[in-house]
Design a protein around this motif. Structure first.
Motif, PDB file in Angstrom:
ATOM      1  N   LEU A 107      64.552  23.247  36.736  1.00  0.00           N
ATOM      2  CA  LEU A 107      63.811  24.431  36.297  1.00  0.00           C
ATOM      3  C   LEU A 107      63.858  25.523  37.371  1.00  0.00           C
ATOM      4  O   LEU A 107      64.098  26.694  37.053  1.00  0.00           O
TER       5      LEU A 107
ATOM      6  N   VAL B  79      55.806  28.401  39.245  1.00  0.00           N
ATOM      7  CA  VAL B  79      55.755  27.326  38.248  1.00  0.00           C
ATOM      8  C   VAL B  79      54.509  26.476  38.469  1.00  0.00           C
ATOM      9  O   VAL B  79      53.815  26.115  37.516  1.00  0.00           O
TER      10      VAL B  79
ATOM     11  N   THR C 178      59.772  28.691  32.065  1.00  0.00           N
ATOM     12  CA  THR C 178      58.933  27.499  32.227  1.00  0.00           C
ATOM     13  C   THR C 178      58.565  26.902  30.877  1.00  0.00           C
ATOM     14  O   THR C 178      58.669  25.688  30.671  1.00  0.00           O
TER      15      THR C 178
END
Length: 121
Positions: free
Chosen positions: A4, A23, A94
């Motif tokens: 990610l 995140v 995300t």
């Protein structure tokens, strides 16, 4: 989580350290604001989510004491040096990643349970 972070760095142009902090803040926000039964599935499905949340909370990046809701999260993300375009890009990446890992059902339930969140993701 590394997958990610790499995606965010490539697609949004944010450096990996800032992306990781963002995140963590986003996931900590979801954990705080969404109903536990809904968000637990999302967190369980995203590799490294628990560690990212713990890091955000332990670094003084937690959300306590901030204005509530999405605006409080936005304020915290701006506080780590992000602009609105980056915040939107990181949020979208995300949530898209969470959908891939945890499934659309649990993620959509979390997004829909938090007023105002859907306009950013």
């Amino acid at each position: 989580m590394d997958e990610l972070i790499a995606r965010i760095s490539t697609n949004v142009g944010t450096d990996p350290d800032t992306a990781r902090k963002a995140v963590g803040l986003i996931l900590a926000f979801l954990q705080k604001e969404a109903p536990a039964d809904k968000v637990d599935q999302l967190i369980a499905g995203v590799p490294g989510a628990e560690a990212a949340i713990a890091e955000a909370n332990n670094s003084g990046g937690g959300l306590s004491g901030l204005m509530p809701g999405v605006m409080g999260l936005g304020s915290k993300l701006m506080g780590i040096g992000l602009g609105m375009g980056e915040i939107t890009g990181i949020s979208k990446e995300t949530i898209a990643f969470a959908r891939e890992k945890a499934g659309s059902g649990p993620v959509d339930e979390v997004v829909n349970s938090i007023p105002g969140l859907s306009q950013f993701v």
